[in-house]
Design a protein around this motif. Structure first.
Motif, short mmCIF file in Angstrom:
data_model
loop_
_atom_site.label_atom_id
_atom_site.label_comp_id
_atom_site.label_asym_id
_atom_site.label_seq_id
_atom_site.Cartn_x
_atom_site.Cartn_y
_atom_site.Cartn_z
N TYR A 8 -35.98 -37.74 44.65
CA TYR A 8 -34.62 -38.51 44.26
C TYR A 8 -35.37 -38.48 43.21
CZ TYR A 8 -31.21 -37.68 47.92
OH TYR A 8 -29.90 -37.59 48.13
N THR A 10 -35.04 -40.14 38.27
CA THR A 10 -34.35 -40.71 37.82
C THR A 10 -34.16 -39.98 36.38
OG1 THR A 10 -36.55 -41.36 36.38
CG2 THR A 10 -35.41 -43.03 38.07
N GLU A 11 -33.15 -40.26 35.75
CA GLU A 11 -32.61 -39.88 34.02
C GLU A 11 -33.99 -39.72 33.41
OE1 GLU A 11 -29.65 -38.23 33.84
OE2 GLU A 11 -30.36 -38.12 35.80
N SER A 31 -27.88 -33.32 29.54
CA SER A 31 -27.11 -33.27 31.48
C SER A 31 -25.22 -33.66 31.34
CB SER A 31 -27.61 -35.03 32.53
OG SER A 31 -27.43 -35.87 31.39
N GLU A 35 -23.15 -30.59 33.57
CA GLU A 35 -22.48 -31.15 34.85
C GLU A 35 -21.08 -30.63 34.36
OE1 GLU A 35 -22.12 -35.98 34.91
OE2 GLU A 35 -23.84 -35.82 35.62
N ARG A 41 -24.94 -34.00 40.00
CA ARG A 41 -24.22 -34.80 39.23
C ARG A 41 -25.47 -35.94 39.82
NH1 ARG A 41 -19.83 -35.50 36.07
NH2 ARG A 41 -18.37 -34.09 36.83
N ILE A 42 -25.73 -37.39 39.05
CA ILE A 42 -26.61 -38.62 40.08
C ILE A 42 -25.82 -39.07 41.35
CG2 ILE A 42 -26.88 -40.80 38.98
CD1 ILE A 42 -27.43 -40.66 36.61
N ASP A 43 -26.14 -39.23 42.37
CA ASP A 43 -25.66 -39.88 43.58
C ASP A 43 -25.70 -41.36 43.44
OD1 ASP A 43 -26.42 -40.70 46.46
OD2 ASP A 43 -26.24 -39.20 46.97
N ARG A 48 -30.05 -41.57 41.10
CA ARG A 48 -30.90 -41.39 40.78
C ARG A 48 -30.03 -39.12 41.11
NH1 ARG A 48 -36.72 -42.89 41.37
NH2 ARG A 48 -35.71 -45.17 40.86
N ARG A 49 -30.58 -38.29 40.66
CA ARG A 49 -30.34 -36.85 40.91
C ARG A 49 -31.42 -36.39 42.19
NH1 ARG A 49 -26.89 -35.43 36.71
NH2 ARG A 49 -27.17 -36.61 34.74
#
Length: 94
Positions: A8, A10-11, A31, A35, A41-43, A48-49
């Protein structure tokens, strides 16, 4: 990407990995567009992704390293047959 990447990210980390240092704001805008076309998508639990899914999305988008069976599924899905995914030729579940 020879370094070890966490599952995971971070952006900020993702922007650095994909676009290089200093491109965080560019990644944030990009992003949002991606998407809408399938970028994971971010969990919400991790904030985080999931990097393996992001990499898989980008590989598919660029037609890189898609195994033949998976490629067949993608072709079927894109041609409107996505509702049949997970079924064998005789209609039974795989």
């Amino acid at each position: 990407m020879s370094q070890s990447v966490p599952l995971y990210v971070t952006e900020f980390e993702l922007a650095r990995l994909l676009l290089g240092a200093g491109h965080t704001e560019e990644w944030r805008a990009l992003s949002q567009v991606l998407e809408r076309h399938g970028l994971p998508r971010i969990d919400p639990q991790f904030g985080r992704r999931y990097f393996p899914a992001v990499k898989q999305y980008l590989d598919r988008r660029n037609r890189v390293a898609v195994p033949s069976g998976e490629r067949e599924v993608l072709i079927n899905y894109r041609s409107g047959m996505g509702k049949n995914m997970g079924k064998t030729d005789d209609g039974s579940k795989s």
